[in-house]
Design an enzyme around this catalytic site. Structure first.
Site, PDB file in Angstrom:
ATOM      1  N   TYR A   1       7.523 -14.651 -20.407  1.00 48.50           N
ATOM      2  CA  TYR A   1       8.540 -15.076 -21.360  1.00 48.50           C
ATOM      3  C   TYR A   1       9.625 -14.004 -21.428  1.00 48.50           C
ATOM      4  CZ  TYR A   1       4.625 -18.060 -22.879  1.00 48.50           C
ATOM      5  OH  TYR A   1       3.562 -18.922 -22.921  1.00 48.50           O
TER       6      TYR A   1
ATOM      7  N   PRO B   1       0.787 -28.237 -27.709  1.00 44.29           N
ATOM      8  CA  PRO B   1      -0.165 -28.964 -28.549  1.00 44.29           C
ATOM      9  C   PRO B   1       0.396 -30.246 -29.134  1.00 44.29           C
ATOM     10  CG  PRO B   1       0.711 -27.082 -29.734  1.00 44.29           C
ATOM     11  CD  PRO B   1       1.203 -26.961 -28.319  1.00 44.29           C
TER      12      PRO B   1
END
Length: 280
Positions: A56, A203
């Site tokens: 990231y 999710p």
């Protein structure tokens, strides 16, 4: 009643509903300031599991998390991932599980996160060009040196998990998984049987949960958002699931965390369970 806590590796207790830092902007300016505020608000609201990775921003996300939260409050776990590197000639990211690369990325993470030990370090992907025993052996060596507390994997098959567990103790698995995407159900089952934490990335099926009539109907019944229903379903689906929804907005963060208080009836769960796991 659904438990709100889980002990990773049997001893490291965290709140099950965590926070994924991937979407936080790291470039200078208002976006970065907003990111710092979101990370700090997450901890204020009781989040104790924050997920980042070397990939990231080539470590910029790790630095942002440290800037926002260091010195870390007691009980807050910052987990990061290694094993993806940027190619010098092209600048593209590629899998790289060679032991020297893993060691260097762990050393960088220790420095960026301002810690002497990473309590949970996950292999971002299994590098098919490097023997699995070499990749996990390097992490085991780092664990033996006290630089890593526990070892996890990401985006693995059930077979890879079995082979990995023959080499070293595995404390967590981070695979793509949500209400509409259950490809890794066998991996989740293996984790549940072994008491291994399962951290689903993505999710919530971005934008699609609300478009599904079944999910929208349940959300209307419980006066919640489709996103909250999707997260509540995950928390009730397996006791080893630790969702890490990410956002760059405080209002979305607060909405996500409120899912922990959402009660779905058995009938509502049955309806959601019947949704196709092949949707994504």
């Amino acid at each position: 009643m659904t438990s709100t806590a889980f002990r990773i590796g049997g001893d490291l207790e965290v709140r099950r509903l965590g926070f994924g830092a991937m979407h936080l902007r790291t470039d200078p300016g208002p976006g970065r300031e907003a990111s710092l505020a979101v990370a700090r608000r997450a901890v204020e609201l009781g989040v104790t599991l924050i997920d980042t990775a070397h990939m990231y921003g080539a470590g910029a996300n790790e630095e942002l998390v440290a800037e926002a939260l260091h010195p870390y409050p007691d009980g807050v776990l910052i987990t990061t991932k290694v094993g993806v590197a940027r190619s010098l000639p092209s600048g593209e990211w590629k899998l790289d599980g060679r032991p020297p690369v893993l060691r260097e990325q762990v050393e960088q993470a220790l420095r960026r996160l301002r810690v002497e030990r990473i309590e949970l370090l996950q292999l971002h992907r299994v590098d098919p060009e490097t023997p699995l025993a070499d990749q996990l052996g390097a992490l085991r060596d780092l664990r033996n040196e006290g630089k890593i507390g526990r070892i996890g994997l990401s985006e693995v098959t059930a077979d890879e998990l079995d082979r990995a567990r023959d080499i070293v103790d595995i404390a967590s698995v981070q695979n793509r998984y949500n209400l509409l995407d259950r490809e890794h159900e066998p991996v989740l089952a293996a984790c549940e049987a072994a008491g291994i934490a399962f951290l689903p990335w993505r999710p919530v099926a971005w934008g699609e949960s609300g478009a599904r009539a079944d999910i929208a109907a349940v959300a209307a019944e419980v006066e919640a958002t489709p996103t909250q229903v999707a997260l509540a379903w995950l928390l009730g689906h397996s006791p080893v699931i630790l969702p890490i929804p990410g956002t760059s907005r405080i209002d979305h963060l607060e909405e996500n965390l409120a899912a922990e208080r959402l009660h779905l009836t058995e009938a509502q769960r049955d309806r959601l369970d019947r949704l196709s796991g092949e949707q994504s």
